[in-house]
Design a protein around this motif. Sequence first.
Motif, PDB file in Angstrom:
ATOM      1  N   GLY A  44       1.285  -0.968   0.227  1.00 22.09           N
ATOM      2  CA  GLY A  44       0.133  -0.132  -0.048  1.00 22.09           C
ATOM      3  C   GLY A  44       0.784   0.605   0.007  1.00 22.09           C
ATOM      4  N   VAL A  45       1.576   1.599   0.802  1.00 21.87           N
ATOM      5  CA  VAL A  45       2.867   2.453   0.606  1.00 21.87           C
ATOM      6  C   VAL A  45       3.413   3.041  -0.661  1.00 21.87           C
ATOM      7  CG1 VAL A  45       4.734   3.301   1.993  1.00 21.87           C
ATOM      8  CG2 VAL A  45       3.548   2.364   3.474  1.00 21.87           C
ATOM      9  N   ILE A  46       3.674   1.659  -1.080  1.00 18.28           N
ATOM     10  CA  ILE A  46       4.622   1.569  -2.498  1.00 18.28           C
ATOM     11  C   ILE A  46       3.083   1.918  -3.611  1.00 18.28           C
ATOM     12  CG2 ILE A  46       6.150   0.879  -4.103  1.00 18.28           C
ATOM     13  CD1 ILE A  46       6.712  -1.153  -2.989  1.00 18.28           C
ATOM     14  N   MET A  47       2.528   1.611  -4.003  1.00 20.53           N
ATOM     15  CA  MET A  47       1.442   2.420  -4.578  1.00 20.53           C
ATOM     16  C   MET A  47       0.392   3.910  -4.096  1.00 20.53           C
ATOM     17  SD  MET A  47       1.104  -0.003  -6.771  1.00 20.53           S
ATOM     18  CE  MET A  47      -0.505  -0.356  -7.702  1.00 20.53           C
ATOM     19  N   ASN A  48       0.402   4.074  -3.067  1.00 20.21           N
ATOM     20  CA  ASN A  48      -0.009   4.861  -3.093  1.00 20.21           C
ATOM     21  C   ASN A  48       1.241   6.669  -3.126  1.00 20.21           C
ATOM     22  OD1 ASN A  48      -2.598   4.412  -1.665  1.00 20.21           O
ATOM     23  ND2 ASN A  48      -1.666   2.889  -0.012  1.00 20.21           N
ATOM     24  N   ARG A  49       1.823   5.896  -2.594  1.00 18.34           N
ATOM     25  CA  ARG A  49       3.624   6.931  -2.615  1.00 18.34           C
ATOM     26  C   ARG A  49       3.662   7.506  -4.509  1.00 18.34           C
ATOM     27  NH1 ARG A  49      10.146   6.285  -3.441  1.00 18.34           N
ATOM     28  NH2 ARG A  49      10.937   8.087  -2.455  1.00 18.34           N
ATOM     29  N   HIS A  50       3.146   6.790  -4.920  1.00 18.13           N
ATOM     30  CA  HIS A  50       3.013   6.949  -6.404  1.00 18.13           C
ATOM     31  C   HIS A  50       1.632   7.904  -6.850  1.00 18.13           C
ATOM     32  CE1 HIS A  50       5.732   4.062  -7.625  1.00 18.13           C
ATOM     33  NE2 HIS A  50       6.225   4.070  -9.021  1.00 18.13           N
ATOM     34  N   PHE A  51       0.635   7.852  -6.408  1.00 12.09           N
ATOM     35  CA  PHE A  51      -0.808   9.028  -6.436  1.00 12.09           C
ATOM     36  C   PHE A  51      -0.134   9.821  -5.400  1.00 12.09           C
ATOM     37  CE2 PHE A  51      -2.870   4.753  -5.669  1.00 12.09           C
ATOM     38  CZ  PHE A  51      -3.225   4.576  -7.513  1.00 12.09           C
ATOM     39  N   LEU A  52       0.956   9.845  -4.989  1.00 11.36           N
ATOM     40  CA  LEU A  52       0.926  11.638  -3.283  1.00 11.36           C
ATOM     41  C   LEU A  52       1.569  11.637  -4.982  1.00 11.36           C
ATOM     42  CD1 LEU A  52      -0.130  12.838  -1.748  1.00 11.36           C
ATOM     43  CD2 LEU A  52       2.759  11.327  -0.244  1.00 11.36           C
ATOM     44  N   SER A  53       2.707  11.402  -5.343  1.00 12.12           N
ATOM     45  CA  SER A  53       4.386  11.680  -6.739  1.00 12.12           C
ATOM     46  C   SER A  53       3.141  12.137  -7.709  1.00 12.12           C
ATOM     47  CB  SER A  53       4.981  10.859  -6.929  1.00 12.12           C
ATOM     48  OG  SER A  53       6.023  10.780  -5.013  1.00 12.12           O
ATOM     49  N   LEU A  54       2.328  11.878  -8.245  1.00 12.91           N
ATOM     50  CA  LEU A  54       1.415  12.309  -9.669  1.00 12.91           C
ATOM     51  C   LEU A  54       0.471  13.832  -9.182  1.00 12.91           C
ATOM     52  CD1 LEU A  54       0.809  11.385 -12.237  1.00 12.91           C
ATOM     53  CD2 LEU A  54      -0.989  10.102 -11.270  1.00 12.91           C
ATOM     54  N   HIS A  55       0.331  13.955  -7.826  1.00 12.85           N
ATOM     55  CA  HIS A  55      -0.475  14.662  -7.645  1.00 12.85           C
ATOM     56  C   HIS A  55      -0.344  16.342  -6.949  1.00 12.85           C
ATOM     57  CE1 HIS A  55      -4.829  13.394  -8.841  1.00 12.85           C
ATOM     58  NE2 HIS A  55      -4.074  11.875  -9.433  1.00 12.85           N
ATOM     59  N   ILE A  56       1.398  15.711  -6.010  1.00  9.44           N
ATOM     60  CA  ILE A  56       1.320  17.033  -5.580  1.00  9.44           C
ATOM     61  C   ILE A  56       2.549  18.403  -6.157  1.00  9.44           C
ATOM     62  CG2 ILE A  56       4.256  17.514  -4.447  1.00  9.44           C
ATOM     63  CD1 ILE A  56       3.750  15.158  -2.965  1.00  9.44           C
ATOM     64  N   PRO A  57       2.777  18.272  -7.873  1.00 12.54           N
ATOM     65  CA  PRO A  57       2.444  19.065  -8.333  1.00 12.54           C
ATOM     66  C   PRO A  57       1.241  19.988  -8.867  1.00 12.54           C
ATOM     67  CG  PRO A  57       3.167  17.226  -9.515  1.00 12.54           C
ATOM     68  CD  PRO A  57       2.313  16.683  -8.134  1.00 12.54           C
ATOM     69  N   PHE A  58       0.296  19.818  -9.135  1.00  8.98           N
ATOM     70  CA  PHE A  58      -0.996  20.293  -8.727  1.00  8.98           C
ATOM     71  C   PHE A  58      -1.356  20.646  -7.258  1.00  8.98           C
ATOM     72  CE2 PHE A  58      -0.273  18.366 -12.332  1.00  8.98           C
ATOM     73  CZ  PHE A  58      -0.892  19.422 -13.248  1.00  8.98           C
ATOM     74  N   TYR A  59      -0.775  20.172  -6.440  1.00 11.02           N
ATOM     75  CA  TYR A  59      -1.520  20.715  -4.930  1.00 11.02           C
ATOM     76  C   TYR A  59      -1.520  22.140  -4.820  1.00 11.02           C
ATOM     77  CZ  TYR A  59      -2.404  20.455  -0.062  1.00 11.02           C
ATOM     78  OH  TYR A  59      -3.005  20.780   1.176  1.00 11.02           O
ATOM     79  N   ALA A  60      -1.068  23.237  -5.057  1.00  7.31           N
ATOM     80  CA  ALA A  60      -0.737  24.406  -4.696  1.00  7.31           C
ATOM     81  C   ALA A  60      -1.382  24.927  -5.350  1.00  7.31           C
ATOM     82  CB  ALA A  60       1.016  24.285  -5.282  1.00  7.31           C
ATOM     83  N   LEU A  61      -1.359  24.529  -6.692  1.00  4.55           N
ATOM     84  CA  LEU A  61      -2.350  25.595  -7.265  1.00  4.55           C
ATOM     85  C   LEU A  61      -4.148  24.500  -6.966  1.00  4.55           C
ATOM     86  CD1 LEU A  61      -1.223  24.729 -11.188  1.00  4.55           C
ATOM     87  CD2 LEU A  61      -1.725  26.473  -9.576  1.00  4.55           C
ATOM     88  N   SER A  62      -4.130  23.336  -6.890  1.00  2.00           N
ATOM     89  CA  SER A  62      -5.644  23.747  -5.892  1.00  2.00           C
ATOM     90  C   SER A  62      -6.243  23.603  -4.708  1.00  2.00           C
ATOM     91  CB  SER A  62      -5.503  21.578  -5.532  1.00  2.00           C
ATOM     92  OG  SER A  62      -4.507  21.567  -4.139  1.00  2.00           O
ATOM     93  N   LEU A  63      -5.216  24.785  -4.494  1.00  2.00           N
ATOM     94  CA  LEU A  63      -5.330  25.319  -2.894  1.00  2.00           C
ATOM     95  C   LEU A  63      -6.093  26.936  -3.491  1.00  2.00           C
ATOM     96  CD1 LEU A  63      -2.410  25.015  -0.267  1.00  2.00           C
ATOM     97  CD2 LEU A  63      -4.630  23.259  -0.962  1.00  2.00           C
ATOM     98  N   ARG A  64      -5.484  27.211  -4.286  1.00  2.00           N
ATOM     99  CA  ARG A  64      -6.261  28.711  -5.392  1.00  2.00           C
ATOM    100  C   ARG A  64      -7.330  28.501  -6.211  1.00  2.00           C
ATOM    101  NH1 ARG A  64      -0.531  29.439  -5.923  1.00  2.00           N
ATOM    102  NH2 ARG A  64      -1.332  28.797  -7.984  1.00  2.00           N
ATOM    103  N   GLU A  65      -7.477  27.190  -7.385  1.00  3.40           N
ATOM    104  CA  GLU A  65      -7.894  27.055  -8.075  1.00  3.40           C
ATOM    105  C   GLU A  65      -8.838  25.415  -7.682  1.00  3.40           C
ATOM    106  OE1 GLU A  65      -6.395  27.599 -11.865  1.00  3.40           O
ATOM    107  OE2 GLU A  65      -4.903  28.673 -11.024  1.00  3.40           O
ATOM    108  N   ALA A  66     -10.042  25.873  -7.874  1.00  4.42           N
ATOM    109  CA  ALA A  66     -11.368  24.626  -7.825  1.00  4.42           C
ATOM    110  C   ALA A  66     -11.427  23.857  -9.325  1.00  4.42           C
ATOM    111  CB  ALA A  66     -12.890  25.019  -7.729  1.00  4.42           C
ATOM    112  N   ALA A  67     -10.934  24.049  -9.834  1.00  4.00           N
ATOM    113  CA  ALA A  67     -10.006  23.071 -11.262  1.00  4.00           C
ATOM    114  C   ALA A  67      -9.478  21.570 -10.226  1.00  4.00           C
ATOM    115  CB  ALA A  67      -9.491  24.159 -12.686  1.00  4.00           C
ATOM    116  N   TYR A  68      -8.222  22.143  -9.906  1.00  4.04           N
ATOM    117  CA  TYR A  68      -7.854  20.895  -9.796  1.00  4.04           C
ATOM    118  C   TYR A  68      -8.447  19.903  -8.012  1.00  4.04           C
ATOM    119  CZ  TYR A  68      -4.814  24.016 -12.979  1.00  4.04           C
ATOM    120  OH  TYR A  68      -4.571  23.755 -14.102  1.00  4.04           O
ATOM    121  N   ALA A  69      -9.233  20.136  -7.586  1.00  4.39           N
ATOM    122  CA  ALA A  69     -10.259  20.539  -6.891  1.00  4.39           C
ATOM    123  C   ALA A  69      -9.452  18.302  -6.685  1.00  4.39           C
ATOM    124  CB  ALA A  69     -11.256  19.983  -6.446  1.00  4.39           C
ATOM    125  N   PHE A  70      -9.344  17.705  -7.185  1.00  3.58           N
ATOM    126  CA  PHE A  70      -9.793  16.176  -7.387  1.00  3.58           C
ATOM    127  C   PHE A  70      -7.780  15.431  -6.539  1.00  3.58           C
ATOM    128  CE2 PHE A  70      -8.427  12.274  -9.250  1.00  3.58           C
ATOM    129  CZ  PHE A  70      -9.014  11.838  -8.592  1.00  3.58           C
TER     130      PHE A  70
END
Length: 747
Positions: free
Chosen positions: A516-542
Amino acid sequence: MPEPERRRRRPPVSCVLCRQRKIRCNRESPCNNCLRSRSGTCVYENIISQLPQRTAELSLGPPDSAPANKTSSIGTSSTVPSRSPVSSFRATSSTAASTRPGHQAAQDVELLKYRIKQLEEQLSKAESSASLSPVQAMETITSRISGTFYVHYRDSLAGQSSRAILHSTTHKSREFGQSHWVNGLLIIRDIIAAMEPYVREETCRASILMQKSKSLARVIKKRRAPSWPVKPSTHLPPKDVADELVDCYLRTTETVYRILHIPTFKRDYEAHWVSQGEPSTAFLVQLKLVLAIGAATYDDTFSLRAEAMQWVYEALTWLSEPWFKHRLNIQYLQTNLLLLLARELVDVSPDLVWISAGTLLRTAIYMGLHKDPTRLPPNMTTFIVEMRRRLWNTLLELCLQLSLTSGGPPMISLDMFDTEPPSNFDDEQLTTEDPVPRPEDSFTQASLVISLRKTFPTRLAIAKFLNDHDSHITYEETLRLDAELRTSYKMVLRTLQNYRTSAGPWPSKFELDIMGVIMNRHFLSLHIPFYALSLREAAYAFSRKVVVETSLKIWRAIFPLSYNEAVPASSDTTSPDRHDLTRFAICGSGTFRIIPLQASTLIATELRAQLREEDTMGPGLVRQDFLSVMQEAKIASLQSIRAGETSIKGYFLISVITAQIEALMKGLSKEEFPPFLLRAAEDDEFAEETALGILEEMVAQQQQAEGSGEGSEKTQSTTPSQHQDDWDFPVSKESSSPNSAAAKRSW
């Protein structure tokens, strides 16, 4: 009598601007000179010849009047080389009004349509070029606490600064791709910026204590590291201790990274203790690496850290000797793979393991492991075939893991090998004649790595997407990779659940948690680049939802709710309540130290963002599970220092973030934040009884050990110590082991 006007017999083939400047034109649209000069629109006078046949016939009119009309049109165009299509149309129309108004007007309309088409094509090419070569910008962040970072941004849509994506970070001589943990921490750089004016003051106690901690860390690391080179010795711990260390390795690391054939290793291990002859250096080095890896989960304080580092240095010395062709065998690959894992866990330059993995990858290719054994010369036994497949599979997994950890490109692709995944064999089967693989629904010692291999193509695509130099980050591709990884992960989970419900063997809790840690780490790494944007824009809420939920899953897999109650019992190395994955995170370095640190920081960032978004949110409305993670992260960082971590910046970071969350819950103003955070740093983080006090105790223990002659066999390292003025706190743990180490070293 006036001389008649001379006419050009041959229509011009160069554009208007090139002909006026008398330079060679390559006759393209636009031509090379117009592209280079950017001084006007590239226009050709003989454009009529390039129009479709129907347009040319319509423009020229009857055959008897064609030459005159064509000449009139060309002469008009030559007088307005850089005008817009509309002005050219007007000029042409006014000039041709006295000749053939109907035909000339139709010709001008077709010219205008053709010119519009040209401009549309040029605009399309420009937009395509902009998408392939995004706008790049660099930001410099300098702080006395964190040092100097150069942050590189890549804007997927030119001119829209709000869509800028962090591409990489440069620090000293290293380049960190998007999956590196430091890029995620840049979200909370406002905390460091707020404290910076106060920290720069010479009388700031927090700054003084920080510098003192760096000095203590250098002393600890220098005294612990053995002198180089370290010749392999036959010295081993007592057999009962060695048995426990081997068991720690086999029940944890070997289940995920299949390197050894367990029955063969156990046979050689038992023979070593009863043999009276000279032991094999190759096997002795391999055994010591197994002991070093097992020492990371031996107890909660990594009491054998100094010994583990000694064993790793011996392996480095032996492998660095000039070697010849006879070393290119399975045992040599096994030893190198064990060394990569040991360096990460024991903290012997773990941030450079990615480089060593690349060297080992080339070695394996040179030995032909990238080709399936069925396509190699015959007469290979099932044992050799499966061991080659297992080692190649482990090397692929390590290269992918280290790519995410280091932020470097994985340097592998699916088309560079055709080696099949390992077959579903138990190790005992490989020693029999003509074994048959077990069914896919039967759990074996290879089932976990087979399941991971099924998700490898998607996980590799994610690593390339994040860390390749020419990667073009788009949210659409992020969502596509997310959906693809979820599909493959669900299939793996379904298979693992079937194992649990079957009558035969099933995976252990450690195996399920680390999967679970190995797989979830890839999900986390994939979405972190858009996390800062998600705090300002609802388009990246997912992406925001994925980052928060995945961080919480990772944290609970490594630090379950029952961990704090089980800590006293887990201090016993023989206790059944041990949390091996937790010990990897607290005692080890590298990947399994970085993952929970990153998860806890993102949870803290989310909690801080929620407090800022909801002005009416009070203590009763704050998510208590987030607050508990903050307290647990602070305790875990302190436990890591007790286990030998020499850098206190991880503890400092989580403590300051916790203090800021507390300030937000108290409703402090923006001006009150920096003094509040500074007091937290001075009064708590570096108090004598906490982090700094533990480092001072380590130095005192080392001095006492040297004075009693216990450390007489060790001299000061000739290897330069690593710099401590950066943020490499997850990978700087070359410090002394606590009290229990002295008892263990009685041998």
